[in-house]
Design a protein around this motif. Structure first.
Motif, PDB file in Angstrom:
ATOM      1  N   SER A   5      -2.414  -0.159  -1.882  1.00  0.00           N
ATOM      2  CA  SER A   5      -2.291  -0.229  -3.349  1.00  0.00           C
ATOM      3  C   SER A   5      -3.578   0.226  -4.027  1.00  0.00           C
ATOM      4  O   SER A   5      -3.541   1.001  -4.988  1.00  0.00           O
ATOM      5  N   GLN A  23      -1.110  -3.696   2.834  1.00  0.00           N
ATOM      6  CA  GLN A  23      -0.445  -3.403   1.565  1.00  0.00           C
ATOM      7  C   GLN A  23      -1.437  -3.412   0.403  1.00  0.00           C
ATOM      8  O   GLN A  23      -1.363  -2.562  -0.487  1.00  0.00           O
ATOM      9  N   SER A  42       3.922   1.114  -5.766  1.00  0.00           N
ATOM     10  CA  SER A  42       4.820   0.081  -5.233  1.00  0.00           C
ATOM     11  C   SER A  42       5.625   0.602  -4.047  1.00  0.00           C
ATOM     12  O   SER A  42       5.818  -0.104  -3.054  1.00  0.00           O
ATOM     13  N   CYS A  50      -0.466  -7.337   7.643  1.00  0.00           N
ATOM     14  CA  CYS A  50       0.491  -6.644   6.775  1.00  0.00           C
ATOM     15  C   CYS A  50       0.082  -6.778   5.307  1.00  0.00           C
ATOM     16  O   CYS A  50       0.061  -5.796   4.569  1.00  0.00           O
ATOM     17  N   ASP A  51      -0.262  -7.986   4.893  1.00  0.00           N
ATOM     18  CA  ASP A  51      -0.683  -8.215   3.502  1.00  0.00           C
ATOM     19  C   ASP A  51      -1.943  -7.420   3.163  1.00  0.00           C
ATOM     20  O   ASP A  51      -2.036  -6.807   2.100  1.00  0.00           O
ATOM     21  N   ARG A  60       3.355   0.832  -1.031  1.00  0.00           N
ATOM     22  CA  ARG A  60       3.086  -0.530  -0.564  1.00  0.00           C
ATOM     23  C   ARG A  60       4.268  -1.056   0.259  1.00  0.00           C
ATOM     24  O   ARG A  60       4.080  -1.621   1.335  1.00  0.00           O
ATOM     25  N   SER A  61       5.469  -0.845  -0.225  1.00  0.00           N
ATOM     26  CA  SER A  61       6.669  -1.306   0.482  1.00  0.00           C
ATOM     27  C   SER A  61       6.848  -0.597   1.819  1.00  0.00           C
ATOM     28  O   SER A  61       7.170  -1.228   2.833  1.00  0.00           O
ATOM     29  N   ARG A  62       6.647   0.707   1.828  1.00  0.00           N
ATOM     30  CA  ARG A  62       6.786   1.475   3.073  1.00  0.00           C
ATOM     31  C   ARG A  62       5.792   1.008   4.122  1.00  0.00           C
ATOM     32  O   ARG A  62       6.127   0.861   5.292  1.00  0.00           O
ATOM     33  N   VAL A  63       4.559   0.790   3.704  1.00  0.00           N
ATOM     34  CA  VAL A  63       3.531   0.322   4.633  1.00  0.00           C
ATOM     35  C   VAL A  63       3.897  -1.066   5.155  1.00  0.00           C
ATOM     36  O   VAL A  63       3.779  -1.336   6.351  1.00  0.00           O
ATOM     37  N   GLY A  64       4.352  -1.935   4.287  1.00  0.00           N
ATOM     38  CA  GLY A  64       4.741  -3.278   4.711  1.00  0.00           C
ATOM     39  C   GLY A  64       5.845  -3.255   5.760  1.00  0.00           C
ATOM     40  O   GLY A  64       5.777  -3.979   6.762  1.00  0.00           O
TER      41      GLY A  64
END
Length: 123
Positions: free
Chosen positions: A37, A33, A9, A29-30, A12-16
């Motif tokens: 993941s 992520q 998680s 972006c989606d 995923r947040s950092r990449v987003g």
């Protein structure tokens, strides 16, 4: 990052945040992520890694994601059919990667262990 389920998680947040900061469309972006993941989860489920490294790079034409593990080295990594059970949680990661990425592959580490799975996303 530590090779823990909770790190998926966080990665995923950092990449987003980074992909959004670079101004890529929401769909890219989606996708980024989701790919992070999957690759991060594969690294912690299928290796004995203590640490998983995630790199992301924007070339302007493509977004490149790399996830490196400390596993036993290069194994045959190809998409395979998932378990026929609709409830099954595993077995779809590389098939998903194959469907979402413009191209992807595996880099062999110069060390005796570990490898890096990479993917490129294009809008």
């Amino acid at each position: 990052m530590p090779a823990l389920a909770t790190s998926v998680s966080a990665a995923r947040s950092r990449v987003g945040r980074r992909v959004g900061h670079w101004g890529w469309p929401d769909a890219v972006c989606d996708t980024a992520q989701l790919i992070v993941s999957e690759l991060f989860t594969n690294a912690i489920v299928h290796t004995d890694s203590d640490t998983v490294i995630c790199r992301i790079e924007s070339t302007g034409r493509a977004l490149r994601i790399e996830v490196a593990d400390e596993g036993p080295g290069l194994a045959r990594r190809v998409p395979r059919a998932a378990d026929g059970d609709a409830e099954a949680e595993g077995g779809r990661g590389l098939m998903l990667l194959d469907a979402l990425a413009a191209r992807w592959g595996v880099l062999v580490s110069e060390r005796p262990a570990g490898c890096t799975v990479w993917a490129e996303i294009r809008p």
